[in-house]
Design a protein around this motif. Structure first.
Motif, PDB file in Angstrom:
ATOM      1  N   GLN A  45       0.805  -1.210   0.000  1.00 40.55           N
ATOM      2  CA  GLN A  45       0.000   0.000   0.000  1.00 40.55           C
ATOM      3  C   GLN A  45       0.847   1.273   0.000  1.00 40.55           C
ATOM      4  OE1 GLN A  45      -2.259   0.873   3.389  1.00 40.55           O
ATOM      5  NE2 GLN A  45      -3.666   2.172   2.262  1.00 40.55           N
ATOM      6  N   ARG A  46       1.831   1.336   0.878  1.00 38.82           N
ATOM      7  CA  ARG A  46       2.630   2.557   0.956  1.00 38.82           C
ATOM      8  C   ARG A  46       3.875   2.411   0.120  1.00 38.82           C
ATOM      9  NH1 ARG A  46       0.540   5.328   5.489  1.00 38.82           N
ATOM     10  NH2 ARG A  46       0.837   7.253   4.431  1.00 38.82           N
TER      11      ARG A  46
ATOM     12  N   VAL B 211     -16.992  -8.354  -0.800  1.00 41.23           N
ATOM     13  CA  VAL B 211     -16.702  -7.018  -0.285  1.00 41.23           C
ATOM     14  C   VAL B 211     -15.248  -6.945   0.174  1.00 41.23           C
ATOM     15  CG1 VAL B 211     -17.350  -5.305   1.446  1.00 41.23           C
ATOM     16  CG2 VAL B 211     -19.101  -6.635   0.311  1.00 41.23           C
ATOM     17  N   GLY B 212     -14.735  -8.094   0.650  1.00 36.32           N
ATOM     18  CA  GLY B 212     -13.320  -8.138   1.004  1.00 36.32           C
ATOM     19  C   GLY B 212     -12.448  -7.834  -0.203  1.00 36.32           C
TER      20      GLY B 212
ATOM     21  N   LEU C 261     -13.353  -6.041  -2.733  1.00 35.98           N
ATOM     22  CA  LEU C 261     -13.495  -4.609  -3.001  1.00 35.98           C
ATOM     23  C   LEU C 261     -12.586  -3.809  -2.083  1.00 35.98           C
ATOM     24  CD1 LEU C 261     -17.217  -3.769  -3.600  1.00 35.98           C
ATOM     25  CD2 LEU C 261     -15.304  -3.769  -5.165  1.00 35.98           C
ATOM     26  N   LEU C 262     -12.470  -4.309  -0.855  1.00 38.38           N
ATOM     27  CA  LEU C 262     -11.599  -3.648   0.122  1.00 38.38           C
ATOM     28  C   LEU C 262     -10.161  -3.652  -0.390  1.00 38.38           C
ATOM     29  CD1 LEU C 262     -11.700  -2.600   3.133  1.00 38.38           C
ATOM     30  CD2 LEU C 262     -10.876  -4.847   3.745  1.00 38.38           C
TER      31      LEU C 262
ATOM     32  N   GLU D 196      -9.806  -1.232  -3.185  1.00 42.37           N
ATOM     33  CA  GLU D 196      -9.811   0.153  -2.735  1.00 42.37           C
ATOM     34  C   GLU D 196      -8.497   0.507  -2.039  1.00 42.37           C
ATOM     35  OE1 GLU D 196     -11.854   2.628  -3.139  1.00 42.37           O
ATOM     36  OE2 GLU D 196     -10.645   3.904  -1.821  1.00 42.37           O
ATOM     37  N   LEU D 197      -8.013  -0.394  -1.187  1.00 40.88           N
ATOM     38  CA  LEU D 197      -6.816  -0.077  -0.410  1.00 40.88           C
ATOM     39  C   LEU D 197      -5.558  -0.174  -1.256  1.00 40.88           C
ATOM     40  CD1 LEU D 197      -7.373  -1.855   3.004  1.00 40.88           C
ATOM     41  CD2 LEU D 197      -7.794   0.499   2.395  1.00 40.88           C
TER      42      LEU D 197
ATOM     43  N   ARG E 111      -7.005   0.593  -6.506  1.00 37.45           N
ATOM     44  CA  ARG E 111      -7.802   1.718  -6.991  1.00 37.45           C
ATOM     45  C   ARG E 111      -7.856   1.792  -8.517  1.00 37.45           C
ATOM     46  NH1 ARG E 111      -9.451   5.633  -3.395  1.00 37.45           N
ATOM     47  NH2 ARG E 111      -9.300   7.345  -4.853  1.00 37.45           N
TER      48      ARG E 111
ATOM     49  N   PRO F  39     -11.409   4.333  -9.516  1.00 36.85           N
ATOM     50  CA  PRO F  39     -11.285   5.390  -8.510  1.00 36.85           C
ATOM     51  C   PRO F  39     -12.614   6.060  -8.158  1.00 36.85           C
ATOM     52  CG  PRO F  39     -10.415   6.127 -10.609  1.00 36.85           C
ATOM     53  CD  PRO F  39     -10.835   4.713 -10.792  1.00 36.85           C
ATOM     54  N   ARG F  40     -13.614   5.960  -9.018  1.00 34.83           N
ATOM     55  CA  ARG F  40     -14.829   6.710  -8.757  1.00 34.83           C
ATOM     56  C   ARG F  40     -15.661   6.035  -7.667  1.00 34.83           C
ATOM     57  NH1 ARG F  40     -17.693   8.107 -14.347  1.00 34.83           N
ATOM     58  NH2 ARG F  40     -18.105   5.880 -14.242  1.00 34.83           N
ATOM     59  N   GLY F  41     -16.162   6.846  -6.760  1.00 33.83           N
ATOM     60  CA  GLY F  41     -16.938   6.328  -5.637  1.00 33.83           C
ATOM     61  C   GLY F  41     -18.163   5.568  -6.078  1.00 33.83           C
TER      62      GLY F  41
ATOM     63  N   MET G 180     -23.646  -7.882  -3.224  1.00 34.28           N
ATOM     64  CA  MET G 180     -24.791  -8.368  -2.435  1.00 34.28           C
ATOM     65  C   MET G 180     -25.715  -9.222  -3.305  1.00 34.28           C
ATOM     66  SD  MET G 180     -24.528  -6.438   0.441  1.00 34.28           S
ATOM     67  CE  MET G 180     -23.338  -5.192   0.856  1.00 34.28           C
TER      68      MET G 180
ATOM     69  N   GLN H 225     -15.810  -3.859   6.940  1.00 32.64           N
ATOM     70  CA  GLN H 225     -15.248  -3.720   5.594  1.00 32.64           C
ATOM     71  C   GLN H 225     -15.821  -2.496   4.891  1.00 32.64           C
ATOM     72  OE1 GLN H 225     -16.362  -7.424   3.857  1.00 32.64           O
ATOM     73  NE2 GLN H 225     -14.336  -8.324   4.101  1.00 32.64           N
TER      74      GLN H 225
ATOM     75  N   VAL I 117     -13.804   0.769   3.523  1.00 34.45           N
ATOM     76  CA  VAL I 117     -13.813   1.169   2.116  1.00 34.45           C
ATOM     77  C   VAL I 117     -14.285   2.610   1.976  1.00 34.45           C
ATOM     78  CG1 VAL I 117     -14.909   0.797  -0.116  1.00 34.45           C
ATOM     79  CG2 VAL I 117     -14.112  -1.150   1.196  1.00 34.45           C
TER      80      VAL I 117
ATOM     81  N   HIS J 212     -11.720   5.098   3.454  1.00 38.91           N
ATOM     82  CA  HIS J 212     -10.535   5.161   2.616  1.00 38.91           C
ATOM     83  C   HIS J 212     -10.819   5.924   1.334  1.00 38.91           C
ATOM     84  CE1 HIS J 212      -7.279   3.722  -0.020  1.00 38.91           C
ATOM     85  NE2 HIS J 212      -6.587   3.683   1.090  1.00 38.91           N
ATOM     86  N   GLN J 213     -11.991   5.642   0.774  1.00 42.07           N
ATOM     87  CA  GLN J 213     -12.377   6.319  -0.471  1.00 42.07           C
ATOM     88  C   GLN J 213     -12.377   7.834  -0.268  1.00 42.07           C
ATOM     89  OE1 GLN J 213     -13.490   4.798  -3.450  1.00 42.07           O
ATOM     90  NE2 GLN J 213     -13.814   6.739  -4.421  1.00 42.07           N
TER      91      GLN J 213
END
Lengths: 473, 470
Positions: free
Chosen positions: A42-43, A404-405, A407-408, A411-412, A415, A418-420, A431, B27, B31, B34-35
């Motif tokens: 990540q960093r 969702v994991g 997706l996590l 995201e982390l 990306r 990038p769009r929300g 879901m 989670q 997300v 962070h977003q």
């Protein structure tokens, strides 16, 4: 009678539950490994190594092989992108596998192809070659016209003509990132004597912005079927690839982008003709071949997006694709069944292969039989509806948790989207996935499995997803 | 017994379900947060850069003169994250300019105290902080930081070690070569990465690498050293490379032979001839190629023998080496076309086709007005035809027999040749065919250059020789 039936069903239900628990644990381990990798990354400082690789005399040349069968619609975009890659030394070899449409004519017109005399040495077997062409516009572009023999055969033909120490396979319906080769060659440059094969992360190209053969903006396609597949791709690459290459038990590298060492593949005899999943077969074969010779080697995945592929938007086409994938998986795993729990193959035999066999290959069988048991028990009404629903809810909940994991992780660590609102939509899809879409894939995969069991010989012909209209341009 | 009616299980399931839901919530929260945070950060980077980019461009346009630098420093921001953003902006732009503008930009960063700041960061606990500091010091070419950087080659984090190797390459100090090789030997650094950095340091690193040729214990390290020594174009490395020709590992021996070919030093001829008859096929092939690059007369006979090598790659390498060797080498190859066994013939034809000699001869035969040149081209084509189509040529656009029929039948040496269309945008950085001639039936003869950059040069010059000497 009903008593015994319910006893049997209950027993079978226990087996399914046990399988479910094991699968949950396995997936959880994979998710955790991938999360660790992402946190580590990540960093991470992205040091601009690509320029260095571009300039170095140590960077090996690459032959890009692109097999094409009835790809008239998209081939020009694909080849144009291949001719504009950023790489110091490479050649492009397009193999026209006896297309019945105008693939060759389109190429000939677009790239000013001219016939040329070459010595064609059959290092690995392939169908007869009709003619070899070279482009006057891009002198490093060669087009081979050969008799139809399937994708594996076409790739073998390309290997015969390739002159570089490495070759890279590319699907004719996908789009390489201009720096894909520079990214993909990194492991070969760093460990020239060890790395034998490398893959990359593949993205979904539907609805991304493309300008002059390269992707400029990444958006999520509004098409619901595509969104489901985006989630699937993310899950398989972010979770599977990154954790697989750590322990060197990566059995499948997608043929949409894979770089191999040519000398070793030639020693192995090339791709096995007549196999449905020729990419998986080659990678598995590679492992077996090198293990048997006690060589120290590495098969890796570069955790970077290198290639964009267009996924089916029609249910029928998607069904055919999934059916073929599972067929290929079954075939490869059957061919190399000696790996199963074989300590001589190390981590591959003890974890990599069993994972693919039990979790990936057999999952549709177990899952569909689970649905069947559910229906029967409901029909003979020996079941406590509450318990049943709870079990179902747990299963669905776990599926959502995993998606969702992913997706996590996306995201982390990455990306790409990038769009929300894209992330939000992917979350919603995560879901909904367990209702409907998942069951459909189960059916398709079962059909693929059935094809493999019956030994359908439809694999002589390369089946492509025949997307009539391409959104590139 | 049955899971479907057990109430204790029901409770367990409920618990599990609740756990999942809780995990899911966590989670989703991560997300979302962070977003939001990331987007805000990205936006602030864009804002700061936008505010300063014009000024940095103006500064560099004026070669970053001292008074301009002072003016710029007066408005240097206080907040540390903004300072880092601007430092990276200046550095990125310094990367795209040369000369005094670049020196000025680096001086500006020094005057702003950026190197000291990153040097302090070298001891930070988080690996990514250390890695960032190392990378920035490397990019700013802070040579004073060398003593602080060297220990980081043995850092606990693989990332930091890699970034350090690259930074040491950028500093370009020969003292770094030895520690780089040692780190590679101890398996702390991938050999390719060490090689990259040492190449970046340049010829000054050769003594250290030479010393290491005898000292390295691991095969990977020796193979890397063998490959490196060929890339410096420094003939002093020949004794070490000859020593590596007797290594226990065939990979190392092949790399050493290849490097000797790159250096093209005639002293290496005798040991390479010994290597030409050794057990491993890869070494034989590399030795043959190297002998071709060196072009010493005593190599011709052994190379002709190697044409019939049991291994295909060795035979073709030998044939290609003869083509590359000299006019005499090519003549010897052509001379044996009619007599040799079929395997050797096929290999010879393949090498001649690949090198472009055949297609050039065909083109010369058609278009050249120089009688000597045409005679030479005719000789090449006739020899090829005498071999009788042993090689599996595809296309039949122009087979060699047909060409010879042309040679015999045609009396019009000034046959018009259609002009070759000029490639629209051939890129210089991509390997292009060395020679291209257009045949009568529109056949396009071309070869793809050898993968090695240096081999390309060497081959080009020897081919010119073939043309200039009758």
């Amino acid at each position: 009678m009903i008593y015994y039936l319910s006893r049997v069903l209950g027993f079978y239900g226990d087996i399914i539950l046990g399988y479910f628990v094991v699968a949950c644990i396995v997936y959880f381990i994979k998710l955790s490994l991938a999360t660790l990798a992402v946190i580590e990354r990540q960093r991470r400082r992205v040091y601009t190594e690509l320029d260095d690789i571009f300039c170095s005399p140590l960077t090996p040349a690459i032959s890009v092989l692109c097999p094409a069968y009835n790809e008239q619609a998209g081939i020009v975009h694909c080849v144009r992108a291949l001719c504009n890659l950023r790489y110091p030394q490479y050649e492009v070899i397009v193999v026209n596998d006896g297309s019945s449409d105008g693939t060759l004519e389109v190429l000939r017109r677009e790239f000013a192809l001219e016939r040329l005399d070459v010595v064609y040495r059959t290092s690995v077997p392939s169908a007869p070659v009709r003619a070899v062409y070279r482009s006057a516009e891009y002198p490093f572009l060669t087009v081979v016209d050969k008799e139809n023999g399937g994708k594996a055969d076409a790739l073998n033909c390309g290997i015969n003509l390739a002159r570089a120490p490495l070759f890279c396979t590319v699907d004719a319906d996908s789009l390489l990132d201009p720096s894909a080769l520079l990214r993909g060659v990194k492991p070969f440059v760093e460990q020239p004597k060890r790395v034998v094969a490398a893959g990359g992360i593949i993205g979904v190209a539907n609805a991304v912005g493309i300008k002059r053969g390269s992707v400029t903006a990444v958006h999520l396609s509004p098409h619901p079927l595509v969104t489901f597949q985006v989630l699937e791709y993310l899950r398989s690459y972010l979770m599977g690839g990154t954790s697989g290459s750590r322990t060197n038990n990566l059995l499948i590298i997608s043929g949409a982008f894979a770089i191999y060492r040519r000398d070793i593949v030639v020693q192995m005899g090339g791709y096995r003709p007549g196999v449905v999943g020729e990419d998986a077969e080659l990678t598995t074969h590679l492992h077996c071949f090198l293990r048997a010779r006690h060589m120290s080697y590495a098969v890796v995945v570069v955790p970077e997006l290198v290639c964009w592929t267009e996924v089916p938007q029609k249910l029928r086409v998607l069904a055919r694709q999934r059916r073929r994938w599972h067929h290929g998986l079954a075939q490869t795993l059957f061919c190399y069944r000696r790996l199963l729990f074989n300590p001589r193959y190390g981590a591959l035999g003890m974890t990599g292969y069993p994972y693919l066999f039990f979790i990936e290959l057999l999952a549709p069988v177990v899952e569909s039989s689970g649905y069947l048991v559910l229906l029967v028990t409901l029909a003979i009404s020996v079941v406590d509806i509450h318990a049943m629903l709870l079990l179902l809810a747990v299963a669905v909940g776990y599926g959502i948790f995993l998606s969702v994991g992913t997706l996590l992780l996306e995201e982390l660590g990455y990306r790409y989207y990038p769009r929300g609102r894209d992330i939000l939509r992917l979350g919603l899809v995560a879901m909904l996935e367990c209702v409907g879409y998942r069951q459909m894939t189960v059916i398709w995969r079962l059909m693929g499995l059935w094809d493999a069991v019956r030994g359908t010989h439809a694999w002589g012909v390369m089946e492509r997803q025949g997307l009539g209209t391409k959104a590139h341009g | 017994m049955s899971l479907l009616v057990a109430t204790s299980r029901e409770r367990l399931l409920l618990d599990v379900l609740i756990t999942f839901l809780a995990a899911l919530t966590v989670q989703i929260v991560i997300v979302t947060v962070h977003q939001v945070v990331q987007n805000r950060q990205d936006a602030s980077v864009v804002r700061v850069r936008a505010a300063y980019v014009d000024r940095v461009v103006a500064l560099l346009a004026g070669d970053a003169a001292p008074e301009a630098r002072r003016a710029f420093l007066a408005t240097w921001p206080r907040a540390s994250d903004e300072r880092a953003i601007i430092a990276q902006l200046v550095l990125a732009m310094a990367g795209s300019v040369r000369g005094s503008a670049r020196d000025g930009a680096l001086a500006l960063l020094r005057e702003a105290g950026i190197p000291e700041q990153y040097q302090r960061d070298l001891g930070k606990r988080h690996p990514w902080r250390r890695a960032t500091a190392v990378a920035m010091l490397g990019e700013m070419e802070v040579v004073e930081a060398l003593p602080d950087l060297l220990p980081l080659l043995r850092d606990s984090s693989a990332d930091v070690r890699r970034v350090t190797a690259r930074a040491l390459g950028r500093l370009g100090l020969p003292q770094a070569a030895e520690p780089l090789l040692a780190a590679c030997e101890d398996d702390l650094l991938p050999p390719g990465l060490a090689a990259f950095s040492i190449l970046h340091i340049g010829v000054a690193a050769v003594p250290a690498v030479r010393q290491w040729a005898a000292a390295a214990h691991t095969t990977d390290a020796r193979a890397m050293v063998a490959e490196l020594l060929g890339h410096f174009h420094d003939g002093t490395a020949v004794p070490e490379l000859v020593g590596l020709l007797h290594d226990t590992s065939p990979t190392v021996r092949a790399a050493a032979a290849e490097s000797l070919g790159r250096l093209a030093c005639e002293d290496a001829c005798a040991p390479l001839l010994v290597a030409l008859s050794e057990d491993d096929a890869r070494v034989r092939a590399s030795a043959a190629a190297a002998l071709g690059a060196i072009g010493d007369g005593q190599a011709i006979a052994p190379l002709l023998q190697a044409l019939a090598d049991p291994d295909d790659d060795v035979g073709i390498a030998a044939a290609a080496a003869l083509v590359e060797h000299s006019t005499q080498g090519l003549a010897a190859l052509l001379g044996m076309l009619g007599t040799a066994g079929s395997a050797a013939q096929a290999r010879a034809i393949e090498a001649i086709e690949r090198s472009g000699v055949a297609s050039r001869a065909a083109g010369q035969w058609r278009s050249s007005t120089d009688t000597a040149e045409r005679a030479r081209a005719g000789h090449i084509l006739r020899s090829l035809a005498a071999a009788g189509g042993q090689a599996p040529l595809v296309n039949g656009g122009i087979s060699f027999e047909e060409l010879v029929a042309d040679v015999a039948g045609s009396d019009s040496p000034t046959m018009t040749v259609p002009r070759q269309p000029r490639p629209a945008h051939v890129r210089a950085d991509v390997v292009t065919p060395i020679r291209r001639q257009r045949g009568r039936r529109g056949a396009h003869h071309a070869v793809w250059a050898l993968p090695e950059l240096t081999a390309l040069d060497a081959a080009g010059t020897t081919r010119e020789e073939v043309e200039s000497k009758p």
